[in-house]
Design an enzyme around this catalytic site. Structure first.
Site, PDB file in Angstrom:
ATOM      1  N   ASP B 679       0.823  -1.194   0.000  1.00 33.94           N
ATOM      2  CA  ASP B 679       0.000   0.000   0.000  1.00 33.94           C
ATOM      3  C   ASP B 679       0.870   1.261   0.000  1.00 33.94           C
ATOM      4  OD1 ASP B 679      -2.690   1.191   0.303  1.00 33.94           O
ATOM      5  OD2 ASP B 679      -1.871   1.925   2.206  1.00 33.94           O
ATOM      6  N   GLU B 704       1.699  -0.062  -4.852  1.00 33.99           N
ATOM      7  CA  GLU B 704       0.762   0.951  -5.310  1.00 33.99           C
ATOM      8  C   GLU B 704       1.462   2.287  -5.337  1.00 33.99           C
ATOM      9  OE1 GLU B 704      -3.444   2.959  -3.834  1.00 33.99           O
ATOM     10  OE2 GLU B 704      -1.782   2.646  -2.473  1.00 33.99           O
ATOM     11  N   ASP B 787     -10.197   1.660  -4.461  1.00 34.42           N
ATOM     12  CA  ASP B 787     -10.151   3.113  -4.283  1.00 34.42           C
ATOM     13  C   ASP B 787     -10.752   3.829  -5.489  1.00 34.42           C
ATOM     14  OD1 ASP B 787      -8.883   3.350  -1.798  1.00 34.42           O
ATOM     15  OD2 ASP B 787      -6.934   2.939  -2.701  1.00 34.42           O
TER      16      ASP B 787
END
Lengths: 537, 900
Positions: B679, B704, B787
């Site tokens: 993340d 990410e 997201d």
């Protein structure tokens, strides 16, 4: 008179016709912003939804017209008295620790990449701080230039100019000290360093009072500096005059001509203290006092000066009507500042004789002591050694020394603006800068600019204003300093915009470099009539 | 120095895209004859490779214009026999060198007898030439073609749809490379003009005239668009052409009709004249050569003698290094070096091979210390032409004393990160960049270029500046942390790692994101997922990405608190383990979502600020970065961006890194995770990620790195290189230990699909414009996640166009990731078909994509020569040729074919 239009072909086409028209009256269907005594005209025109700034700058000999298309130049507003930035050469400083004290090039790869980036960007050159403590580290007269030579070679290969700063001082961040052998002498023999009234020594710079005292293994610091300069000259002889175009002499703490009035205090809330308590200083003071008939005044420095952390006016010395304005004050400050002036003279004459005929320009750097300069006493300047009897210009004598040695003066702090100073500090960097510039102008000293290295990077808006300032033409600006922050996306972008604003045509000027394209230069008439017509516009 | 195998046949000039007005002046002139073709009207995408220094080929692009391809096929002759004991390695690598052959196309109109005219079209180059042609009738407006009348069609012609026919050119004579086709004109018909293009079946290249169809007018009043041939007006076109930039030194640069020798005899048919015109063309012809390498052990001197022999013509330089100590890094051997050897940047040696006496190729002998493990090399033919072994360096392994026969295949094909080549080449060419840009500028100025070009150059220079600055930044910054000695770090940055990279799976992975933003709500997500295991496996997924497992302040899991507490809103730790077991059983690897950037604190410090941690990792405020005032950390400054909702962890602290490594290893072992989805990796330096990956050895890892694409005045820029560069920089910083989500591709797809701007899907080099175009094996392509889509919808994929997105990512290289919501939507069956196609055709993350069309309304590509796809409303059909294409999947505005 010749009018040259520099630019890419398209813009040229647009403006050529207009230029002819312009000759008649410089009315552009829009406003004429200024036309001043130095024959410069700037005007704005709104064309096809894009703002284009056009400046015409002229001197009796030549008239230059530039069409500047500024897509995104937020701060490049034409101001009165603005001058072209194109004539300003931009340098960028290398990190202080470019060369480690083992003579290795630190971050070699980063520096190489960085230099290439700067070259492509159109930066003129690079400032390289060269430390006494690195080169002549182990023993007197034993110089090790290899690391710095390697950097010079890189700079040369990339095609940049080099400005060498010979630094006879040390640094705290990063830690670079004076040569080991000098430090040893300093341990053994008290009094070669600046010392404050508490007896605390400033070990990053030798006291001005020992300049001509043979304290360094039988040699005076001046002799040692001379040897250093000579060695530099022979080691870098291949570069001098071509790659190396300038040399800055270290004149004191952090290279600046000043007393280390704050020692290493980072808290600049006070005005600093007088650094006249080393053995040699005290004896010189005593001698001076006796010679002027006031032996009692020679026993020490002012007793009523404030301490480092005290407000300048918390004691009586710097207050209005305080000791500084008294006869004693004049006596002490005159002596204190004369040492500074003579130190500058000594170092600069050593250098100017050493580098005579090499084709490089010599520079020395002044501090910008703007803290508290709204106080009448301007105490920061006094503790640092800038004073002139009878309220005369405190920078006049210094500027004279620079002029005498044909030395350029570097003034830092060109990024500082008054509005960003805390009101409590009673500080005005802008007015002080203007003041020093005026002194230089009066003495015919050429001024180079720098930003205030200590503070955060940026302040481009103010730098541009300073560089465009008509009154004293700054023709060289050194931006301090390369490093991680410098290349960080946030900062580097702003810097790119700044450079592009300075060198509008740097990127496309290859056209000129390779061409013999006549069409690009256009002459209209000759003689003075042209200039006159421009002037009257 | 580049060893990129190249396929530059179909370049798309950036000028075309960026400066519509200026483009005309810059059409490369000499062989503006190439084009893809499918629809009725040829689209003029012709452009030239020969103009290697036209604007499109700045710096980094330059190496892509290298027209050379080297390959080692399965047929490579491998002998590791025992018959001659001293031979330890012997192999012949076939290499293909692509030469540019120049020739001409000619068009001749002549009167055979009265009322019998013949038009011949010929070509002087070898090839399988096809004339693709049609006619215009009197009264036709526009540029549409029609079928010619039956009696005009030469034998062997094949009708293409209802508007054209294709006629092969015949060899004029055996042993001659001239090909020609004669067409007998029927002057009674109302044919006004003949239109054609020439196609080379061997290469699939199309040749046009000045960017348009060739047009031979048979009437006087045929409208002249500048592409007429043989008409009076055509001659007049010379003046018109003069604005084409012509590189002065280029031979035969004139497109203009050269050997014009029209007879000038005016006859019937309203002034029809005989004529003969030639136009220069060039074509890339592959020359097969080979490189033979033999390594012998010399028992007397215990040296390895390597002989390299090749039949490549001209000067051949071997650019080489040796390997020792088990690494495949290039290192310099001890002196003495062979003759004609020079040192290159302290990294490699360059030895010029000696010409053989018979002038047929060259050879060289290298005597190397017996202790070395191998020799790596690439061949350099000239400044721009390098040869390697299928994208890898040639590698000659030396046997150690055990004399075991190596498996040369494995040795030579062993996985190396593409970075190797890239890095090596990088240094080679950045050094020349300044000179090069200057040359370019000179080139341009000599063309009296227009403003747009100067601007283009400036933009390119600025990009180069940015790249250099980024490099300087990363090094300056990376040398700031104090935890490792600088030299070590420098070395890491400098030496491209050559090793079997973990963290990227088999290359055939297909990810499924196994949750959305609402998944926590049921409280039993793990169990729900378990039930879907068989289903997901049968759909063809190989990797499942599970939600963040730790205790978290927010229910979705992205605000972790106690890293060792794996009871979350998705289920208990036992349910998690069971889920992982279950998926392993059906052959699916499982990724854990590791949130390493930030961590929520357990306690307040004396100032009331939450920055003290509890649980097993009871860090204090030294674990928090110092530059976020909200959390008063006492650590160092952050090595990345800050995430402001929670204390950002200071990865520069040894104890923090040690704890994180331990935690990751524990998760691998305890839970059974096979890898990581990382993340918010923008928040800390990629070098730390490398550290973590090295410690936890994941099978697959993806980070990410999400930041904004570049827009100008609200419109997305065509060139998103800076964006993908940042992602690639991050991957680089991890030394390729982890891949990254290809945010660039998603962004470009958004605009391309939404605004019908499919031309965006090809970068100026004719490659995919996202990370996948640069580093496909590390790009994880996706169109949506929890997201961007789901109930958050921060950056939702254009509605209704999702299947086009999947048609793209599931056929293209890179590792595709499918979002859970899409699997369980109406798209399910279409996605399933695409998944099974990908698996059936064995497309993988390094598959080769050949973009054949990228126009306003259609994008088409052929992948690994076995899958063709198009998206967009426009028309595309795969070429009918040797391959037999059948439709595999089809849906709204997309179509995918496979070879059967």
């Amino acid at each position: 008179m010749e009018v040259s239009v520099i630019g890419n072909p398209q813009t040229k086409k647009i403006y050529r016709a207009e230029l002819t028209y312009r000759e008649l009256g410089f009315r552009f269907g829009s406003q004429v912003i200024s036309g001043d005594s130095r024959n410069r005209v700037s005007f704005l025109t709104h064309q096809s939804s894009k703002w284009k700034e056009i400046k015409i700058q002229s001197s009796p000999r030549s008239v230059r017209c530039e069409a500047i298309v500024s897509d995104q130049a937020p701060f490049l507003k034409p101001t009165p008295n603005s001058r072209s930035l194109e004539s300003v050469k931009l340098f960028v400083g290398l990190p202080l620790d470019t060369i480690s004290d083992c003579n290795n090039v630190n971050h070699l790869k980063a520096i190489t990449a960085g230099l290439k980036a700067l070259k492509l960007l159109g930066v003129e050159g690079i400032e390289l701080p060269i430390f006494w403590g690195v080169v002549e580290k182990e023993a007197p007269g034993k110089y090790e230039w290899s690391g710095y030579l390697a950097v010079a070679e890189i700079v040369k290969k990339v095609g940049l100019k080099l400005h060498a700063s010979l630094s006879f001082h040390g640094s705290k961040h990063p830690e670079i000290s004076l040569p080991v052998w000098v430090a040893k002498i300093g341990e053994a023999e008290q009094g070669i360093y600046f010392t404050d009234r508490y007896g605390k020594q400033y070990k990053d710079c030798l006291s001005f009072a020992v300049d001509d005292v043979p304290v360094l293994d039988g040699k005076t610091p001046m002799e040692v500096y001379r040897g250093f300069c000579e060695s530099f000259k022979s080691a870098f002889s291949d570069y001098l005059g071509n790659t190396i175009t300038g040399i800055t002499l270290g004149l004191g703490p952090d290279g600046e001509l000043r007393y280390p009035s704050h020692q290493h205090e980072t808290n600049l809330s006070g005005a600093g203290e007088f650094q006249c308590y080393d053995k040699h200083m005290l004896s010189a003071l005593k001698h001076y006092a006796e010679s002027t008939g006031n032996p009692l005044w020679g026993l020490g420095g002012p007793h009523d000066a404030p301490a480092y952390d005290q407000q300048p006016c918390s004691t009586s010395f710097f207050s209005d009507g305080g000791s500084w304005e008294s006869q004693y004050g004049d006596f002490f400050l005159t002596w204190y500042s004369s040492l500074l002036t003579s130190h500058a003279d000594r170092v600069l004459s050593v250098a100017s004789s050493a580098f005579k005929g090499t084709g490089v320009s010599l520079c020395g750097k002044l501090p910008l002591l703007h803290q508290w300069n709204k106080l009448r006493s301007q105490p920061s300047e006094l503790t640092a050694g800038f004073y002139s009897s009878g309220g005369h210009d405190r920078y006049e004598a210094i500027a004279e020394i620079f002029a005498k040695n044909s030395c350029r003066m570097i003034i830092p702090g060109m990024d500082l603006s008054d509005e960003h100073q805390s009101p409590a500090s009673l500080s005005s960097p802008e007015s002080l800068l203007a003041h020093i510039k005026t002194s230089c102008k009066r003495q015919g000293v050429v001024v180079s600019g720098q930003n205030s290295a200590a503070s955060v990077l940026g302040g481009f808006e103010r730098i541009v204003e300073n560089l465009k300032d008509e009154s004293v033409g700054v023709d060289l600006f050194t931006y301090q300093r390369m490093g991680a922050v410098f290349f960080s996306p946030e900062h580097f972008h702003a810097f790119t915009v700044f450079v592009r604003n300075m060198n509008q045509f740097e990127l496309s000027s290859y056209d000129q470099a390779v061409e013999g394209d006549k069409a690009k230069t256009m002459s209209i008439g000759s003689g003075t009539t042209g200039a006159a017509s421009l002037q009257t516009a | 120095m580049s060893t990129v195998p190249v396929e530059p046949l179909l370049h798309h000039s950036p000028l075309r895209r960026t400066s519509l007005n200026g483009a005309r002046g810059f059409l490369p002139s000499s062989l503006n004859l190439r084009c893809h073709f499918t629809s009725k009207k040829l689209h003029s995408i012709g452009r030239s490779i020969a103009s290697g220094n036209s604007l499109g080929y700045l710096s980094s692009e330059r190496r892509r214009s290298v027209a050379i391809r080297a390959s080692s096929s399965d047929t490579a002759l491998v002998e590791t026999t025992s018959q001659s004991d001293d031979v330890i390695f012997k192999e012949t690598f076939p290499v293909q060198r692509i030469d540019k052959a120049e020739g001409k196309i000619y068009v001749r109109l002549k009167q055979v007898k009265e009322n019998n005219w013949q038009l011949s079209v010929g070509c002087s180059l070898p090839g399988k030439w096809i004339l693709h042609w049609g006619v215009s009738y009197v009264g036709d407006t526009g540029s549409e073609w029609d079928q010619p009348p039956e009696d005009m069609r030469p034998p062997g012609s094949v009708a293409i749809k209802d508007y054209a026919i294709e006629t092969p050119l015949e060899k004029l004579s055996e042993g001659d490379s001239f090909h020609e086709v004669p067409i007998n004109l029927n002057l009674e018909s109302s044919v006004a003009a003949l239109n054609f293009v020439l196609k080379d079946e061997e290469t699939g290249a199309w040749y046009q005239h000045k960017g348009r169809d060739f047009k031979v007018p048979l009437l006087d009043d045929v409208p002249d668009d500048g592409n007429l041939i043989g008409s009076k007006k055509g001659f007049g076109a010379i003046g018109k052409l003069s604005n084409i930039v012509v590189k002065p030194d280029e031979s035969g640069a004139d497109v203009q009709e050269k050997g014009k020798s029209s007879s000038g005899s005016t006859k019937e048919r309203k002034g029809l004249e005989e004529f003969y015109e030639e136009m220069p063309i060039s074509k890339h012809v592959a020359d097969d050569n080979s490189v033979s390498v033999t390594a012998r052990k010399c028992p007397e001197t215990s040296k390895n003698i390597v002989s390299i022999e090749t039949d490549l013509p001209g000067d051949v330089t071997v650019h080489w290094g040796v390997c020792k100590n088990g690494s495949k890094k290039w290192e310099l051997p001890a002196e003495p070096y062979p003759q004609e050897t020079s040192l290159f940047k302290n990294k490699a040696l360059r030895t010029r091979l000696q010409r053989k006496d018979n002038g047929d190729g060259s050879f060289g002998l290298f005597s190397l210390d017996g202790k070395l493990e191998g020799l790596c090399f690439v061949l350099k033919l000239n400044e721009n032409t390098w040869l390697n072994n299928r994208g890898e360096d040639f590698y000659v392994p030396f046997l150690t004393s055990t004399s075991l026969p190596v498996e040369p295949e494995a040795a030579q094909l062993s996985e190396k990160t593409p970075k190797t080549n890239q890095e090596v080449s990088e240094s080679g060419f950045t050094d020349e960049i300044i000179t090069e840009i200057r040359n370019l500028a000179i080139d341009i100025s000599s063309h009296k270029s227009q403003k747009s070009n100067v601007k283009e150059v400036q933009i390119n220079i600025l990009q180069e500046i940015e790249k250099l600055a980024a490099e300087a930044y990363s090094i300056f910054r990376s040398t700031t942390p104090t935890f490792t000695p600088e030299s070590v770090l420098e070395a890491e940055v400098e030496e491209p790692e050559i090793k079997i990279s973990s963290g990227t799976g088999s290359g055939f992975e297909i990810l499924c994101q196994g949750f959305n933003w609402e998944s926590h709500k049921s409280g039993r997500w793990y169990q729900e997922l378990q039930e879907k295991a068989d289903e997901l496996a049968s759909l063809g997924f190989t990797v499942l990405w599970l939600p963040p497992p730790t205790e978290s302040v927010s229910p979705e899991g992205y605000m972790p608190k106690d890293l060792y507490n794996l009871n979350s809103r998705y289920g208990t730790v036992d349910e998690l383990k069971e889920t992982v077991r279950r998926f392993h059983k059906v052959g699916i690897k499982v990724l854990g979502d590791a949130v390493l950037n930030h961590r929520c604190a357990h306690f307040k410090n004396s100032n009331g600020v939450w920055n003290l941690f509890g649980g097993r990792l009871n860090w204090d405020d030294r674990a928090v970065v110092a530059d976020d005032p909200h959390f008063q950390g006492r650590g160092n400054k952050s090595s990345g961006d800050n995430f402001h909702a929670a204390p950002n962890i200071d990865h520069s602290q040894d104890f923090v890194r040690k704890d994180i490594k331990e935690w990751l290893c524990w998760m691998r072992k305890e839970v059974g995770y096979d890898g990581w989805r990382l993340d918010f990796v923008r928040g800390f330096w990629g070098g730390y990620v490398k550290d973590y990956m090295d410690a936890s050895k994941p099978y697959f890892a993806v980070g990410e790195y999400w930041d904004s694409l570049s827009y100008t005045y609200g419109e997305m820029d065509y060139n998103q290189d800076a964006h993908r560069q940042r992602i690639v920089d991050w991957i680089n910083a991890t030394s390729g230990a982890a891949g990254a989500f290809d945010v660039t591709t998603k962004g470009i797809l958004h605009t391309a699909l939404q605004k019908c701007e499919y031309w965006r899907l090809s970068d100026p080099q004719g490659k995919p414009p996202g990370v996948v175009g640069w580093w496909p094996s590390r790009a994880v392509t996706f169109i949506e996640n929890h997201d961007t889509g789901s109930t958050q919808g921060h950056w939702r994929f254009p509605g209704g166009k999702e299947m086009q997105g999947y048609a793209y990512i599931l056929t293209h290289p890179g590792t595709p990731a499918v979002f859970f919501d899409h699997v369980y939507s109406d798209y399910r069956s279409e996605i399933a078909s695409l998944l099974s196609l990908r698996n059936r055709q064995k497309l993988h993350c390094r598959s080769e994509v050949n973009i054949v069309k990228s126009e306003r309304d259609v994008y088409a590509a052929i992948i690994d020569e076995k899958v063709a796809m198009k998206i967009g409303p426009g028309h595309y059909e795969p070429p009918s040729g040797s391959q037999n294409w059948s439709v595999a999947v089809e849906g709204r505005d997309y179509k995918v074919w496979e070879t059967s």
